[in-house]
Scaffold this active site. Structure first.
Site, short mmCIF file in Angstrom:
data_model
loop_
_atom_site.label_atom_id
_atom_site.label_comp_id
_atom_site.label_asym_id
_atom_site.label_seq_id
_atom_site.Cartn_x
_atom_site.Cartn_y
_atom_site.Cartn_z
N THR A 51 0.82 -1.22 0.00
CA THR A 51 0.00 0.00 0.00
C THR A 51 0.84 1.26 0.00
O THR A 51 0.48 2.26 -0.61
CB THR A 51 -0.90 0.01 1.26
OG1 THR A 51 -1.76 -1.11 1.19
CG2 THR A 51 -1.74 1.27 1.35
N ASP A 108 1.48 -6.49 -4.54
CA ASP A 108 0.66 -6.48 -3.34
C ASP A 108 1.16 -7.69 -2.55
O ASP A 108 1.33 -8.78 -3.12
CB ASP A 108 -0.81 -6.65 -3.72
CG ASP A 108 -1.74 -6.61 -2.52
OD1 ASP A 108 -2.67 -5.79 -2.54
OD2 ASP A 108 -1.57 -7.42 -1.59
N SER A 109 1.41 -7.53 -1.26
CA SER A 109 2.08 -8.62 -0.54
C SER A 109 1.24 -9.88 -0.41
O SER A 109 1.75 -10.92 0.00
CB SER A 109 2.55 -8.14 0.84
OG SER A 109 1.48 -8.09 1.74
N ASP A 161 0.03 -7.00 4.64
CA ASP A 161 -0.77 -8.24 4.75
C ASP A 161 0.07 -9.47 5.12
O ASP A 161 -0.33 -10.27 5.96
CB ASP A 161 -1.52 -8.52 3.44
CG ASP A 161 -2.68 -7.56 3.23
OD1 ASP A 161 -3.03 -6.83 4.17
OD2 ASP A 161 -3.24 -7.54 2.12
N GLN A 176 -4.26 -20.97 18.40
CA GLN A 176 -5.00 -19.98 17.62
C GLN A 176 -5.05 -18.64 18.35
O GLN A 176 -5.41 -17.61 17.77
CB GLN A 176 -6.43 -20.45 17.35
CG GLN A 176 -6.51 -21.64 16.43
CD GLN A 176 -7.93 -22.20 16.31
OE1 GLN A 176 -8.91 -21.53 16.64
NE2 GLN A 176 -8.04 -23.43 15.84
N CYS A 177 -4.71 -18.65 19.65
CA CYS A 177 -4.76 -17.41 20.43
C CYS A 177 -3.64 -16.47 20.00
O CYS A 177 -2.55 -16.92 19.63
CB CYS A 177 -4.60 -17.69 21.92
SG CYS A 177 -5.95 -18.64 22.61
N1 ASP Z 1 -2.74 -5.42 0.40
C1 ASP Z 1 -1.64 -4.60 0.85
C2 ASP Z 1 -0.38 -5.44 0.82
O1 ASP Z 1 -0.17 -6.21 1.72
C3 ASP Z 1 -1.90 -4.06 2.21
C4 ASP Z 1 -0.77 -3.22 2.76
O2 ASP Z 1 0.20 -2.93 2.14
O3 ASP Z 1 -0.88 -2.81 3.90
O4 ASP Z 1 0.40 -5.34 -0.09
#
Ligand code: ASP
Length: 346
Positions: free
Chosen positions: A15, A59-60, A92, A278-279
Protein backbone atom coordinates in the site's frame (compact mmCIF):
# COMPACT_ATOMS: atom_id res chain seq x y z
CA UNK A 1 32.73 2.13 5.74
CA UNK A 2 33.52 5.85 6.05
CA UNK A 3 31.41 8.96 5.91
CA UNK A 4 27.66 8.95 5.93
CA UNK A 5 25.77 5.88 7.06
CA UNK A 6 24.42 3.84 4.18
CA UNK A 7 21.11 2.07 3.88
CA UNK A 8 19.67 -0.01 1.10
CA UNK A 9 15.93 0.34 0.55
CA UNK A 10 14.37 -2.71 -1.02
CA UNK A 11 11.00 -1.82 -2.47
CA UNK A 12 8.80 -4.86 -2.94
CA UNK A 13 5.40 -3.11 -3.16
CA UNK A 14 2.46 -2.79 -0.78
CA UNK A 15 0.00 0.00 0.00
CA UNK A 16 2.83 2.39 0.82
CA UNK A 17 3.55 2.78 -2.88
CA UNK A 18 0.08 2.37 -4.30
CA UNK A 19 -2.26 4.78 -6.06
CA UNK A 20 -5.90 4.42 -6.96
CA UNK A 21 -6.45 3.17 -10.48
CA UNK A 22 -8.73 5.85 -11.91
CA UNK A 23 -10.55 3.26 -13.97
CA UNK A 24 -11.23 0.46 -11.47
CA UNK A 25 -10.82 2.39 -8.21
CA UNK A 26 -8.56 -0.39 -6.82
CA UNK A 27 -5.16 0.29 -5.28
CA UNK A 28 -2.24 -0.61 -7.58
CA UNK A 29 1.54 -0.42 -6.97
CA UNK A 30 3.54 2.41 -8.59
CA UNK A 31 7.27 2.83 -9.17
CA UNK A 32 9.72 4.02 -6.53
CA UNK A 33 10.28 7.46 -8.08
CA UNK A 34 6.61 8.27 -7.61
CA UNK A 35 6.72 6.93 -4.08
CA UNK A 36 9.80 8.85 -2.97
CA UNK A 37 8.53 12.10 -4.53
CA UNK A 38 5.97 12.09 -1.72
CA UNK A 39 8.60 12.07 1.04
CA UNK A 40 10.91 15.02 0.35
CA UNK A 41 11.94 14.84 4.04
CA UNK A 42 14.07 11.81 3.17
CA UNK A 43 16.61 14.11 1.53
CA UNK A 44 17.15 15.78 4.92
CA UNK A 45 18.29 12.53 6.52
CA UNK A 46 22.05 12.31 6.68
CA UNK A 47 21.98 8.89 5.09
CA UNK A 48 23.32 7.69 1.77
CA UNK A 49 20.48 5.75 0.23
CA UNK A 50 20.30 3.28 -2.60
CA UNK A 51 17.21 1.60 -3.90
CA UNK A 52 16.58 -1.86 -5.18
CA UNK A 53 13.12 -2.24 -6.68
CA UNK A 54 11.44 -5.57 -7.22
CA UNK A 55 10.16 -6.03 -10.74
CA UNK A 56 7.24 -6.14 -10.67
CA UNK A 57 6.31 -4.62 -7.34
CA UNK A 58 3.56 -6.62 -5.71
CA UNK A 59 0.66 -6.48 -3.34
CA UNK A 60 2.08 -8.62 -0.54
CA UNK A 61 -0.81 -11.05 -0.80
CA UNK A 62 1.10 -12.32 -3.84
CA UNK A 63 4.31 -12.91 -1.93
CA UNK A 64 5.83 -16.37 -2.29
CA UNK A 65 8.93 -18.25 -1.14
CA UNK A 66 10.54 -17.18 -4.45
CA UNK A 67 10.25 -13.55 -3.32
CA UNK A 68 11.89 -14.41 0.00
CA UNK A 69 14.75 -16.08 -1.83
CA UNK A 70 15.13 -12.99 -4.02
CA UNK A 71 15.17 -10.80 -0.92
CA UNK A 72 17.92 -12.89 0.64
CA UNK A 73 19.92 -12.77 -2.60
CA UNK A 74 19.69 -8.97 -2.69
CA UNK A 75 20.66 -8.69 0.98
CA UNK A 76 23.56 -11.12 0.61
CA UNK A 77 25.03 -9.45 -2.45
CA UNK A 78 24.84 -6.03 -0.77
CA UNK A 79 25.52 -7.08 2.80
CA UNK A 80 28.97 -5.54 3.23
CA UNK A 81 28.12 -2.28 1.51
CA UNK A 82 25.35 -1.07 3.84
CA UNK A 83 24.83 -0.39 7.51
CA UNK A 84 21.26 -1.55 7.34
CA UNK A 85 18.36 -2.57 5.14
CA UNK A 86 14.81 -1.24 4.94
CA UNK A 87 12.31 -3.40 3.12
CA UNK A 88 9.16 -1.66 1.95
CA UNK A 89 6.53 -4.36 1.92
CA UNK A 90 2.77 -4.73 2.09
CA UNK A 91 1.47 -5.26 5.58
CA UNK A 92 -0.77 -8.24 4.75
CA UNK A 93 2.03 -10.81 4.73
CA UNK A 94 4.80 -8.75 6.29
CA UNK A 95 4.91 -10.97 9.38
CA UNK A 96 5.43 -14.03 7.16
CA UNK A 97 8.19 -12.35 5.18
CA UNK A 98 9.96 -11.00 8.27
CA UNK A 99 9.78 -14.44 9.88
CA UNK A 100 11.08 -16.15 6.74
CA UNK A 101 14.03 -13.78 6.37
CA UNK A 102 14.89 -14.20 10.05
CA UNK A 103 15.42 -17.91 9.48
CA UNK A 104 17.15 -17.51 6.11
CA UNK A 105 19.84 -15.20 7.51
CA UNK A 106 21.85 -16.68 10.36
CA UNK A 107 24.18 -14.68 12.65
CA UNK A 108 22.79 -11.39 11.40
CA UNK A 109 25.02 -8.46 12.34
CA UNK A 110 22.92 -5.53 11.10
CA UNK A 111 19.30 -4.42 10.95
CA UNK A 112 16.80 -5.62 8.39
CA UNK A 113 13.69 -3.51 8.97
CA UNK A 114 10.39 -4.22 7.24
CA UNK A 115 7.95 -1.37 7.01
CA UNK A 116 4.96 -0.27 4.98
CA UNK A 117 1.74 1.55 5.68
CA UNK A 118 -2.01 1.30 5.94
CA UNK A 119 -2.59 4.34 3.71
CA UNK A 120 -0.72 5.07 0.48
CA UNK A 121 2.10 7.57 0.78
CA UNK A 122 0.31 10.12 -1.39
CA UNK A 123 -2.72 10.32 0.89
CA UNK A 124 -2.83 13.33 3.23
CA UNK A 125 -3.31 11.35 6.45
CA UNK A 126 -0.86 8.64 5.49
CA UNK A 127 1.10 6.71 8.10
CA UNK A 128 3.76 5.93 5.48
CA UNK A 129 6.03 8.92 6.01
CA UNK A 130 6.67 8.34 9.70
CA UNK A 131 7.05 4.60 9.24
CA UNK A 132 9.50 5.01 6.39
CA UNK A 133 11.63 7.78 7.92
CA UNK A 134 11.92 6.17 11.36
CA UNK A 135 12.68 2.74 9.86
CA UNK A 136 15.54 4.36 7.97
CA UNK A 137 16.82 6.08 11.10
CA UNK A 138 16.78 2.81 13.03
CA UNK A 139 18.48 1.00 10.17
CA UNK A 140 21.57 3.18 10.55
CA UNK A 141 21.57 3.67 14.33
CA UNK A 142 24.87 2.68 15.89
CA UNK A 143 26.14 2.36 19.42
CA UNK A 144 29.82 2.02 20.23
CA UNK A 145 30.49 1.82 16.50
CA UNK A 146 28.21 -1.20 16.03
CA UNK A 147 24.66 -1.45 14.72
CA UNK A 148 22.22 -0.97 17.58
CA UNK A 149 19.86 -3.52 16.05
CA UNK A 150 21.04 -6.80 14.59
CA UNK A 151 17.84 -8.63 13.83
CA UNK A 152 14.92 -8.76 11.44
CA UNK A 153 12.24 -6.35 12.64
CA UNK A 154 8.98 -4.75 11.68
CA UNK A 155 8.62 -1.01 12.25
CA UNK A 156 5.03 0.22 12.27
CA UNK A 157 3.18 3.01 14.03
CA UNK A 158 5.92 4.09 16.46
CA UNK A 159 6.96 0.56 17.44
CA UNK A 160 9.83 -1.66 16.47
CA UNK A 161 8.81 -5.30 16.81
CA UNK A 162 10.77 -8.52 16.56
CA UNK A 163 9.89 -9.76 13.07
CA UNK A 164 9.39 -13.43 13.83
CA UNK A 165 7.21 -12.64 16.89
CA UNK A 166 4.83 -10.39 15.00
CA UNK A 167 1.30 -10.83 13.65
CA UNK A 168 -0.88 -8.43 11.69
CA UNK A 169 -3.97 -8.02 13.84
CA UNK A 170 -5.76 -5.03 12.33
CA UNK A 171 -6.63 -4.23 8.75
CA UNK A 172 -7.93 -0.79 9.64
CA UNK A 173 -5.82 0.67 12.44
CA UNK A 174 -2.48 2.33 11.82
CA UNK A 175 -1.32 0.20 14.72
CA UNK A 176 -1.63 -2.95 12.62
CA UNK A 177 0.87 -5.29 14.25
CA UNK A 178 1.36 -6.91 17.59
CA UNK A 179 4.02 -9.12 19.08
CA UNK A 180 1.89 -10.25 21.97
CA UNK A 181 4.43 -12.74 23.31
CA UNK A 182 7.46 -10.49 23.01
CA UNK A 183 8.02 -6.93 24.22
CA UNK A 184 8.60 -4.26 21.58
CA UNK A 185 12.23 -3.55 20.70
CA UNK A 186 11.88 0.21 20.50
CA UNK A 187 9.29 2.94 20.77
CA UNK A 188 9.55 6.13 18.77
CA UNK A 189 8.42 9.24 20.58
CA UNK A 190 10.33 12.48 20.77
CA UNK A 191 13.31 10.14 20.78
CA UNK A 192 13.66 6.56 19.70
CA UNK A 193 13.70 4.64 22.96
CA UNK A 194 15.30 1.22 22.56
CA UNK A 195 14.30 -1.62 24.85
CA UNK A 196 17.91 -2.67 25.39
CA UNK A 197 17.39 -5.91 27.37
CA UNK A 198 15.19 -7.28 24.57
CA UNK A 199 17.54 -6.48 21.70
CA UNK A 200 19.45 -9.38 20.23
CA UNK A 201 23.21 -9.13 20.61
CA UNK A 202 25.22 -10.10 17.53
CA UNK A 203 27.18 -13.24 18.33
CA UNK A 204 30.22 -12.31 16.22
CA UNK A 205 29.90 -15.37 13.98
CA UNK A 206 29.99 -15.10 10.18
CA UNK A 207 26.63 -14.27 8.67
CA UNK A 208 25.13 -17.10 6.61
CA UNK A 209 22.45 -16.89 3.96
CA UNK A 210 20.12 -19.79 3.16
CA UNK A 211 18.21 -19.90 -0.09
CA UNK A 212 16.26 -23.12 0.05
CA UNK A 213 12.69 -23.44 1.24
CA UNK A 214 10.24 -26.31 0.97
CA UNK A 215 6.58 -25.36 1.03
CA UNK A 216 5.18 -28.88 1.26
CA UNK A 217 3.40 -27.96 4.43
CA UNK A 218 -0.17 -27.22 5.50
CA UNK A 219 -2.03 -25.42 8.24
CA UNK A 220 -4.75 -27.49 9.86
CA UNK A 221 -6.96 -25.18 11.87
CA UNK A 222 -9.24 -27.01 14.26
CA UNK A 223 -12.78 -25.77 14.73
CA UNK A 224 -15.87 -27.14 16.47
CA UNK A 225 -17.75 -29.30 14.01
CA UNK A 226 -14.87 -30.02 11.65
CA UNK A 227 -15.40 -33.21 9.73
CA UNK A 228 -13.15 -36.21 9.42
CA UNK A 229 -13.10 -35.62 5.66
CA UNK A 230 -11.66 -32.13 6.22
CA UNK A 231 -8.86 -33.42 8.45
CA UNK A 232 -8.19 -36.45 6.24
CA UNK A 233 -8.04 -34.34 3.08
CA UNK A 234 -5.46 -31.96 4.50
CA UNK A 235 -3.32 -34.69 6.02
CA UNK A 236 -3.60 -36.67 2.80
CA UNK A 237 -2.10 -33.96 0.56
CA UNK A 238 0.43 -35.63 -1.66
CA UNK A 239 4.03 -34.78 -0.78
CA UNK A 240 3.02 -33.23 2.56
CA UNK A 241 5.97 -33.12 4.98
CA UNK A 242 4.72 -31.03 7.90
CA UNK A 243 1.58 -29.54 9.39
CA UNK A 244 1.01 -26.57 11.63
CA UNK A 245 -1.86 -27.76 13.82
CA UNK A 246 -3.68 -24.61 14.94
CA UNK A 247 -5.36 -25.56 18.18
CA UNK A 248 -7.57 -23.93 20.79
CA UNK A 249 -6.24 -22.17 23.89
CA UNK A 250 -3.12 -23.74 25.32
CA UNK A 251 -2.83 -26.35 22.57
CA UNK A 252 -6.14 -28.19 22.95
CA UNK A 253 -8.07 -30.14 20.33
CA UNK A 254 -11.03 -32.54 20.25
CA UNK A 255 -10.33 -35.92 21.79
CA UNK A 256 -12.55 -37.87 19.32
CA UNK A 257 -10.93 -41.17 18.41
CA UNK A 258 -11.13 -40.42 14.70
CA UNK A 259 -9.26 -37.13 15.12
CA UNK A 260 -6.44 -38.64 17.16
CA UNK A 261 -6.32 -41.55 14.70
CA UNK A 262 -5.92 -39.22 11.69
CA UNK A 263 -3.13 -37.26 13.37
CA UNK A 264 -1.44 -40.45 14.53
CA UNK A 265 -1.62 -41.93 11.01
CA UNK A 266 0.01 -38.79 9.59
CA UNK A 267 2.80 -38.89 12.18
CA UNK A 268 3.36 -42.59 11.50
CA UNK A 269 3.71 -41.71 7.82
CA UNK A 270 6.54 -39.30 8.71
CA UNK A 271 4.59 -36.03 8.67
CA UNK A 272 5.77 -33.58 11.33
CA UNK A 273 2.91 -32.04 13.30
CA UNK A 274 3.59 -28.81 15.19
CA UNK A 275 1.02 -27.56 17.70
CA UNK A 276 0.46 -23.78 17.59
CA UNK A 277 -2.31 -21.95 19.43
CA UNK A 278 -5.00 -19.98 17.62
CA UNK A 279 -4.76 -17.41 20.43
CA UNK A 280 -2.92 -14.19 19.75
CA UNK A 281 -1.01 -14.48 23.00
CA UNK A 282 -0.01 -17.24 25.36
CA UNK A 283 1.58 -20.59 24.83
CA UNK A 284 0.88 -24.22 24.01
CA UNK A 285 1.12 -26.44 27.06
CA UNK A 286 0.58 -30.00 25.95
CA UNK A 287 -0.65 -32.01 28.90
CA UNK A 288 -2.17 -29.13 30.85
CA UNK A 289 -5.63 -30.29 29.81
CA UNK A 290 -6.79 -33.77 28.88
CA UNK A 291 -7.62 -32.31 25.46
CA UNK A 292 -3.93 -31.92 24.68
CA UNK A 293 -2.38 -34.83 26.55
CA UNK A 294 -2.96 -37.34 23.78
CA UNK A 295 -1.48 -35.00 21.20
CA UNK A 296 1.79 -35.02 23.11
CA UNK A 297 1.61 -38.78 23.58
CA UNK A 298 1.28 -39.52 19.87
CA UNK A 299 4.21 -37.29 18.91
CA UNK A 300 2.70 -33.90 18.15
CA UNK A 301 5.43 -31.34 18.83
CA UNK A 302 4.74 -28.25 20.92
CA UNK A 303 5.23 -24.93 19.16
CA UNK A 304 5.16 -23.20 22.55
CA UNK A 305 4.35 -19.50 21.97
CA UNK A 306 5.43 -19.35 18.32
CA UNK A 307 3.22 -17.47 15.86
CA UNK A 308 1.66 -19.30 12.94
CA UNK A 309 3.72 -17.07 10.63
CA UNK A 310 6.97 -18.09 12.28
CA UNK A 311 5.92 -21.76 12.47
CA UNK A 312 5.08 -21.89 8.76
CA UNK A 313 8.30 -20.24 7.66
CA UNK A 314 10.49 -22.14 10.12
CA UNK A 315 9.12 -25.39 8.75
CA UNK A 316 9.72 -24.25 5.16
CA UNK A 317 13.26 -23.31 6.11
CA UNK A 318 14.05 -26.54 7.98
CA UNK A 319 12.46 -28.81 5.36
CA UNK A 320 14.26 -26.92 2.59
CA UNK A 321 17.61 -27.48 4.22
CA UNK A 322 17.39 -31.01 5.59
CA UNK A 323 15.85 -34.41 4.95
CA UNK A 324 16.73 -35.66 8.39
CA UNK A 325 13.41 -35.82 10.26
CA UNK A 326 15.10 -36.30 13.62
CA UNK A 327 17.28 -33.24 13.12
CA UNK A 328 14.29 -31.17 11.99
CA UNK A 329 12.37 -32.18 15.11
CA UNK A 330 15.32 -31.19 17.29
CA UNK A 331 15.51 -27.81 15.56
CA UNK A 332 11.78 -27.31 16.08
CA UNK A 333 12.20 -27.95 19.80
CA UNK A 334 14.63 -25.07 20.22
CA UNK A 335 14.46 -21.41 19.26
CA UNK A 336 16.79 -20.78 16.32
CA UNK A 337 16.20 -17.01 16.07
CA UNK A 338 14.48 -16.32 19.41
CA UNK A 339 11.20 -17.14 17.61
CA UNK A 340 9.61 -18.69 20.70
CA UNK A 341 10.09 -18.69 24.43
CA UNK A 342 11.19 -21.97 25.91
CA UNK A 343 8.71 -22.43 28.71
CA UNK A 344 9.08 -24.68 31.68
CA UNK A 345 5.56 -24.64 32.92
CA UNK A 346 5.59 -28.35 33.87
N1 ASP B 1 -2.74 -5.42 0.40
C1 ASP B 1 -1.64 -4.60 0.85
C2 ASP B 1 -0.38 -5.44 0.82
O1 ASP B 1 -0.17 -6.21 1.72
C3 ASP B 1 -1.90 -4.06 2.21
C4 ASP B 1 -0.77 -3.22 2.76
O2 ASP B 1 0.20 -2.93 2.14
O3 ASP B 1 -0.88 -2.81 3.90
O4 ASP B 1 0.40 -5.34 -0.09
Amino acid sequence: MNGKPRALIIYTGGTIGMVKDSFTGSLMPVNFERLIANVPEIAKLDIELDIHTFEPTIDSSNVSPEHWIRLVEVIESNYDRYDGFVILHGSDTMAYSASAISFMVENLSKPIIFTGSQLPIGVLRTDARENFITALEIAVTKEFGRPKVSEVCIYFEYHLLKGNRTTKFSSSHFNAFTSANYPFLAEAGVQIQFNDPMLRIYNGKPTRFYKKLDSNIAILKVFPGMSQAYVKTILGISGLRAVVLETFGSGNAPTDDWFIHEIQTAINAGIIVLNVTQCLSGTVMQGKYKTSTQLGNIGVLSGEDITTEAAVTKLMFLLGNSDDAQLIKEQLAKPLREEFTLNNWE
